[in-house]
Design a protein around this motif. Structure first.
Motif, short mmCIF file in Angstrom:
data_model
loop_
_atom_site.label_atom_id
_atom_site.label_comp_id
_atom_site.label_asym_id
_atom_site.label_seq_id
_atom_site.Cartn_x
_atom_site.Cartn_y
_atom_site.Cartn_z
N LEU A 75 -49.06 -5.39 20.82
CA LEU A 75 -49.83 -5.91 19.69
C LEU A 75 -48.90 -6.39 18.58
O LEU A 75 -49.10 -7.46 17.99
CB LEU A 75 -50.78 -4.83 19.16
N TYR A 76 -47.85 -5.60 18.29
CA TYR A 76 -46.87 -6.01 17.30
C TYR A 76 -46.18 -7.31 17.71
O TYR A 76 -45.99 -8.21 16.88
CB TYR A 76 -45.80 -4.91 17.13
N CYS A 77 -45.81 -7.40 18.97
CA CYS A 77 -45.11 -8.60 19.45
C CYS A 77 -46.01 -9.83 19.38
O CYS A 77 -45.58 -10.91 18.96
CB CYS A 77 -44.63 -8.39 20.89
N ASP A 78 -47.26 -9.67 19.79
CA ASP A 78 -48.20 -10.80 19.72
C ASP A 78 -48.41 -11.23 18.27
O ASP A 78 -48.51 -12.43 17.97
CB ASP A 78 -49.54 -10.42 20.34
N GLU A 86 -52.88 -14.82 15.19
CA GLU A 86 -53.62 -14.39 14.00
C GLU A 86 -54.57 -13.24 14.29
O GLU A 86 -54.75 -12.35 13.46
CB GLU A 86 -54.40 -15.58 13.43
N ALA A 87 -55.18 -13.24 15.48
CA ALA A 87 -56.10 -12.15 15.83
C ALA A 87 -55.36 -10.82 15.88
O ALA A 87 -55.85 -9.79 15.40
CB ALA A 87 -56.78 -12.44 17.16
N ALA A 88 -54.15 -10.82 16.46
CA ALA A 88 -53.34 -9.60 16.54
C ALA A 88 -52.90 -9.16 15.15
O ALA A 88 -52.87 -7.96 14.84
CB ALA A 88 -52.13 -9.84 17.44
N GLN A 89 -52.56 -10.12 14.28
CA GLN A 89 -52.17 -9.78 12.92
C GLN A 89 -53.31 -9.11 12.16
O GLN A 89 -53.12 -8.10 11.48
CB GLN A 89 -51.72 -11.05 12.19
N LYS A 90 -54.52 -9.67 12.30
CA LYS A 90 -55.68 -9.09 11.63
C LYS A 90 -56.00 -7.71 12.19
O LYS A 90 -56.42 -6.81 11.45
CB LYS A 90 -56.88 -10.02 11.79
N GLN A 91 -55.81 -7.54 13.49
CA GLN A 91 -56.09 -6.24 14.10
C GLN A 91 -55.14 -5.18 13.56
O GLN A 91 -55.56 -4.07 13.23
CB GLN A 91 -55.97 -6.35 15.62
N LEU A 92 -53.86 -5.51 13.45
CA LEU A 92 -52.89 -4.56 12.89
C LEU A 92 -53.25 -4.22 11.45
O LEU A 92 -53.17 -3.06 11.04
CB LEU A 92 -51.48 -5.15 12.96
N ARG A 103 -43.89 -19.35 19.24
CA ARG A 103 -45.31 -19.32 19.60
C ARG A 103 -45.50 -19.46 21.11
O ARG A 103 -46.53 -19.05 21.65
CB ARG A 103 -46.06 -20.44 18.87
N ASN A 104 -44.52 -20.05 21.79
CA ASN A 104 -44.60 -20.26 23.24
C ASN A 104 -43.94 -19.13 24.03
O ASN A 104 -43.86 -19.20 25.26
CB ASN A 104 -43.95 -21.59 23.61
N ALA A 105 -43.47 -18.10 23.34
CA ALA A 105 -42.79 -17.00 24.02
C ALA A 105 -43.80 -16.15 24.80
O ALA A 105 -44.98 -16.06 24.45
CB ALA A 105 -42.05 -16.13 23.01
N THR A 106 -43.32 -15.53 25.85
CA THR A 106 -44.12 -14.55 26.59
C THR A 106 -43.55 -13.17 26.31
O THR A 106 -42.34 -13.00 26.15
CB THR A 106 -44.09 -14.82 28.10
N VAL A 107 -44.43 -12.17 26.24
CA VAL A 107 -44.00 -10.80 25.96
C VAL A 107 -44.73 -9.84 26.89
O VAL A 107 -45.95 -9.91 27.03
CB VAL A 107 -44.30 -10.40 24.50
#
Length: 210
Positions: free
Chosen positions: A43-46, A53-59, A103-107
């Motif tokens: 979640l942090y990486c995303d 943005e969805a992951a940022q709002k979730q955190l 933004r195109n990275a995979t994690v």
């Protein structure tokens, strides 16, 4: 005294409200309490690598300590540590371009070790071809360089060429590294033990800087 006719609706509303609160707990905090360390770090990486943005709002909804996690600043530090002689403004301009490529990275994440409130998470992230980016920047600089230009103009052209090259970074596989994490009792998610170091390590690994 409340009559029996009034008491029943009051009791019913109280039970209904309690049921809603329990449902909300299970859907949010309760769910994260059961999440493992890998899910939290993903979640942090995303949120900060891929800037989702969805992951940022979730955190933020969990009250996670995100202020000290700054990928742009970490990249600027990693860039200057690798030997680039840049001002803070110049490093910031290149970092903005680099963040676009991220933004195109995979994690991918998985738990490597886990104990009582502490764990180690294996993080596999895209590594970008920084050698090709530097070659592209040099090529752009040669094309745009004016022989009668001042040193300031030449430097500005070099920064712009580098930013353009970093904005279109090409992936060259993935790289894996390990992140110490700890369970946060207040937010009920796992945090990097050292958020600043985590961001710095992510930047180094994606750049291919050892």
């Amino acid at each position: 005294m409340i009559s029996s006719k009034v008491r029943f609706p009051v009791i019913f509303v109280g039970i209904f409200t309690a049921a809603i609160l329990v449902a909300l707990y299970v859907a949010t905090i309760g769910r994260m309490e059961r999440a493992d360390a890998a899910e939290s770090i993903k979640l942090y990486c995303d949120a900060f690598v891929r800037q989702d943005e969805a992951a940022q709002k979730q955190l933020m909804s969990y009250g996670a300590p995100t202020d000290s996690f700054n990928m742009k600043a970490a990249f600027s530090n990693a860039l200057q540590t690798s030997g680039a002689m840049l001002s803070s403004e110049e490093a910031s301009e290149i970092a903005d371009a680099y963040m676009e490529s991220l933004r195109n990275a995979t994690v991918e994440t998985m738990v490597s070790e886990q104990g009582n409130g502490v764990a180690t998470v294996e993080v596999t992230v895209t590594r970008f071809n920084m050698i090709a980016a530097r070659e592209k920047a040099s090529s752009l600089l040669r094309q745009r360089m004016k022989l009668d230009g001042t040193p300031e103009e030449l430097r500005k052209t070099a920064v712009e060429a580098t930013a353009e090259a970093y904005r279109e970074l090409e992936p060259v596989g993935t790289v894996t590294f390990y992140v110490p994490v700890r369970y946060n009792e207040e937010t009920r998610i796992w945090d990097p033990a050292d958020p600043v170091q985590f961001g710095f390590d992510l930047s180094k690994q994606t750049m291919g800087v050892e």
